[in-house]
Structure formats: C-alpha cells, structure tokens
Design a protein around this motif. Structure first.
Motif, PDB file in Angstrom:
ATOM      1  N   LEU A  35       0.834  -1.186   0.000  1.00  0.00           N
ATOM      2  CA  LEU A  35       0.000   0.000   0.000  1.00  0.00           C
ATOM      3  C   LEU A  35       0.872   1.240   0.000  1.00  0.00           C
ATOM      4  O   LEU A  35       1.890   1.295   0.683  1.00  0.00           O
ATOM      5  N   ARG A  36       0.451   2.231  -0.756  1.00  0.00           N
ATOM      6  CA  ARG A  36       1.177   3.498  -0.806  1.00  0.00           C
ATOM      7  C   ARG A  36       0.208   4.623  -0.503  1.00  0.00           C
ATOM      8  O   ARG A  36      -0.972   4.541  -0.803  1.00  0.00           O
ATOM      9  N   SER A  37       0.741   5.682   0.044  1.00  0.00           N
ATOM     10  CA  SER A  37      -0.128   6.797   0.401  1.00  0.00           C
ATOM     11  C   SER A  37      -0.415   7.696  -0.789  1.00  0.00           C
ATOM     12  O   SER A  37      -1.396   8.407  -0.814  1.00  0.00           O
ATOM     13  N   GLY A  38       0.440   7.727  -1.750  1.00  0.00           N
ATOM     14  CA  GLY A  38       0.260   8.595  -2.901  1.00  0.00           C
ATOM     15  C   GLY A  38       1.211   9.771  -2.871  1.00  0.00           C
ATOM     16  O   GLY A  38       1.560  10.313  -3.897  1.00  0.00           O
ATOM     17  N   GLU A  80      -3.505  18.633 -12.169  1.00  0.00           N
ATOM     18  CA  GLU A  80      -4.744  18.020 -12.651  1.00  0.00           C
ATOM     19  C   GLU A  80      -5.092  16.788 -11.816  1.00  0.00           C
ATOM     20  O   GLU A  80      -6.256  16.543 -11.508  1.00  0.00           O
ATOM     21  N   ASP A  81      -4.067  16.011 -11.460  1.00  0.00           N
ATOM     22  CA  ASP A  81      -4.282  14.836 -10.614  1.00  0.00           C
ATOM     23  C   ASP A  81      -4.854  15.245  -9.264  1.00  0.00           C
ATOM     24  O   ASP A  81      -5.756  14.595  -8.737  1.00  0.00           O
ATOM     25  N   LEU A  82      -4.308  16.309  -8.706  1.00  0.00           N
ATOM     26  CA  LEU A  82      -4.772  16.768  -7.399  1.00  0.00           C
ATOM     27  C   LEU A  82      -6.237  17.201  -7.459  1.00  0.00           C
ATOM     28  O   LEU A  82      -7.014  16.890  -6.553  1.00  0.00           O
ATOM     29  N   VAL A  83      -6.616  17.868  -8.528  1.00  0.00           N
ATOM     30  CA  VAL A  83      -8.019  18.265  -8.685  1.00  0.00           C
ATOM     31  C   VAL A  83      -8.900  17.021  -8.764  1.00  0.00           C
ATOM     32  O   VAL A  83      -9.940  16.938  -8.108  1.00  0.00           O
ATOM     33  N   MET A  84      -8.478  16.026  -9.537  1.00  0.00           N
ATOM     34  CA  MET A  84      -9.272  14.808  -9.668  1.00  0.00           C
ATOM     35  C   MET A  84      -9.342  14.043  -8.344  1.00  0.00           C
ATOM     36  O   MET A  84     -10.379  13.464  -8.017  1.00  0.00           O
ATOM     37  N   ARG A 120      -5.184  26.605  -8.667  1.00  0.00           N
ATOM     38  CA  ARG A 120      -5.199  26.514  -7.202  1.00  0.00           C
ATOM     39  C   ARG A 120      -4.423  25.279  -6.740  1.00  0.00           C
ATOM     40  O   ARG A 120      -3.657  25.335  -5.770  1.00  0.00           O
ATOM     41  N   ALA A 121      -4.601  24.153  -7.442  1.00  0.00           N
ATOM     42  CA  ALA A 121      -3.886  22.925  -7.103  1.00  0.00           C
ATOM     43  C   ALA A 121      -2.390  23.084  -7.329  1.00  0.00           C
ATOM     44  O   ALA A 121      -1.582  22.590  -6.536  1.00  0.00           O
ATOM     45  N   ARG A 122      -2.011  23.790  -8.382  1.00  0.00           N
ATOM     46  CA  ARG A 122      -0.586  24.023  -8.647  1.00  0.00           C
ATOM     47  C   ARG A 122       0.045  24.787  -7.497  1.00  0.00           C
ATOM     48  O   ARG A 122       1.115  24.437  -7.020  1.00  0.00           O
ATOM     49  N   ARG A 123      -0.635  25.845  -7.037  1.00  0.00           N
ATOM     50  CA  ARG A 123      -0.120  26.631  -5.909  1.00  0.00           C
ATOM     51  C   ARG A 123      -0.035  25.788  -4.636  1.00  0.00           C
ATOM     52  O   ARG A 123       0.933  25.860  -3.885  1.00  0.00           O
ATOM     53  N   GLU A 124      -1.058  24.977  -4.418  1.00  0.00           N
ATOM     54  CA  GLU A 124      -1.062  24.123  -3.226  1.00  0.00           C
ATOM     55  C   GLU A 124       0.085  23.122  -3.259  1.00  0.00           C
ATOM     56  O   GLU A 124       0.739  22.879  -2.238  1.00  0.00           O
ATOM     57  N   LEU A 125       0.351  22.542  -4.432  1.00  0.00           N
ATOM     58  CA  LEU A 125       1.464  21.606  -4.555  1.00  0.00           C
ATOM     59  C   LEU A 125       2.806  22.307  -4.324  1.00  0.00           C
ATOM     60  O   LEU A 125       3.709  21.738  -3.705  1.00  0.00           O
ATOM     61  N   GLU A 126       2.941  23.531  -4.815  1.00  0.00           N
ATOM     62  CA  GLU A 126       4.185  24.277  -4.601  1.00  0.00           C
ATOM     63  C   GLU A 126       4.393  24.592  -3.120  1.00  0.00           C
ATOM     64  O   GLU A 126       5.496  24.502  -2.620  1.00  0.00           O
ATOM     65  N   GLU A 127       3.321  24.967  -2.446  1.00  0.00           N
ATOM     66  CA  GLU A 127       3.417  25.357  -1.042  1.00  0.00           C
ATOM     67  C   GLU A 127       3.563  24.163  -0.102  1.00  0.00           C
ATOM     68  O   GLU A 127       4.361  24.201   0.832  1.00  0.00           O
ATOM     69  N   LYS A 128       2.772  23.121  -0.332  1.00  0.00           N
ATOM     70  CA  LYS A 128       2.696  22.020   0.630  1.00  0.00           C
ATOM     71  C   LYS A 128       3.405  20.751   0.184  1.00  0.00           C
ATOM     72  O   LYS A 128       3.611  19.847   0.988  1.00  0.00           O
ATOM     73  N   GLY A 129       3.709  20.643  -1.087  1.00  0.00           N
ATOM     74  CA  GLY A 129       4.365  19.435  -1.591  1.00  0.00           C
ATOM     75  C   GLY A 129       3.489  18.202  -1.413  1.00  0.00           C
ATOM     76  O   GLY A 129       2.287  18.231  -1.679  1.00  0.00           O
ATOM     77  N   ALA A 130       4.092  17.118  -0.928  1.00  0.00           N
ATOM     78  CA  ALA A 130       3.376  15.848  -0.776  1.00  0.00           C
ATOM     79  C   ALA A 130       2.215  15.957   0.210  1.00  0.00           C
ATOM     80  O   ALA A 130       1.245  15.207   0.111  1.00  0.00           O
ATOM     81  N   ALA A 131       2.278  16.881   1.146  1.00  0.00           N
ATOM     82  CA  ALA A 131       1.192  17.058   2.113  1.00  0.00           C
ATOM     83  C   ALA A 131      -0.122  17.427   1.416  1.00  0.00           C
ATOM     84  O   ALA A 131      -1.197  17.110   1.924  1.00  0.00           O
ATOM     85  N   ALA A 132      -0.047  18.056   0.273  1.00  0.00           N
ATOM     86  CA  ALA A 132      -1.262  18.403  -0.476  1.00  0.00           C
ATOM     87  C   ALA A 132      -1.976  17.139  -0.933  1.00  0.00           C
ATOM     88  O   ALA A 132      -3.202  17.070  -0.926  1.00  0.00           O
ATOM     89  N   VAL A 133      -1.213  16.135  -1.293  1.00  0.00           N
ATOM     90  CA  VAL A 133      -1.786  14.864  -1.740  1.00  0.00           C
ATOM     91  C   VAL A 133      -2.305  14.086  -0.547  1.00  0.00           C
ATOM     92  O   VAL A 133      -3.371  13.460  -0.598  1.00  0.00           O
ATOM     93  N   GLU A 134      -1.577  14.119   0.567  1.00  0.00           N
ATOM     94  CA  GLU A 134      -1.954  13.370   1.749  1.00  0.00           C
ATOM     95  C   GLU A 134      -3.332  13.805   2.271  1.00  0.00           C
ATOM     96  O   GLU A 134      -4.004  13.054   2.965  1.00  0.00           O
ATOM     97  N   ARG A 135      -3.726  14.985   1.947  1.00  0.00           N
ATOM     98  CA  ARG A 135      -5.040  15.476   2.357  1.00  0.00           C
ATOM     99  C   ARG A 135      -6.147  14.594   1.781  1.00  0.00           C
ATOM    100  O   ARG A 135      -7.189  14.415   2.398  1.00  0.00           O
ATOM    101  N   TYR A 136      -5.924  14.053   0.597  1.00  0.00           N
ATOM    102  CA  TYR A 136      -6.924  13.224  -0.076  1.00  0.00           C
ATOM    103  C   TYR A 136      -6.611  11.739   0.000  1.00  0.00           C
ATOM    104  O   TYR A 136      -7.511  10.911  -0.048  1.00  0.00           O
TER     105      TYR A 136
END
Length: 66
Positions: A20-23, A31-35, A48-64
């Motif tokens: 299992l992986r967290s992503g 686009e992946d983050l939006v989906m 908005r997702a681009r900015r979030e990825l720049e600011e938070k990095g992998a933590a932006a993905v961990e939210r989902y």
C-alpha cells in the motif's frame, strides 16, 4: 474434519503481498490533485492545485490520500 480443512488451506496458492502506498511518494500533477478531490478539472482549480502543490508538496496529496 478439521484436519482436512487445514490441509486444503495449506495447499492453496500463496497470497500475493499487496504494497500500500499513500500517494505522496509519487509525482502528482495539479490536474491529478483536482481529480483526487473529486471535482471537475477547470483552469481555476488546476491553478489553485498548482499553488497548493508548490506550497505544501506531498502534504497536499496526503489530504486526499491517507
């Protein structure tokens, strides 16, 4: 009958191990983050997702993806 049941289970093919992986350990496009959020991809959401990825990095993905 218990012995027969144990015998059948032991002769079964070995189970495949699932990793299992967290992503957050893989590259994600805006686009992946939006989906991942379950929303339709629009230019505003992608930005908005681009900015979030720049600011938070992998933590932006961990939210989902826990």
């Amino acid at each position: 009958m218990k012995g027969e049941r144990d015998k059948d289970e032991s002769s079964a093919a070995p189970r495949r191990q699932v990793q299992l992986r967290s992503g957050g350990d893989q590259p994600v496009d805006p686009e992946d983050l939006v989906m991942l959020s379950g929303r339709d991809v629009t230019p505003e959401r992608v930005e908005r997702a681009r900015r979030e990825l720049e600011e938070k990095g992998a933590a932006a993905v961990e939210r989902y993806l826990p």
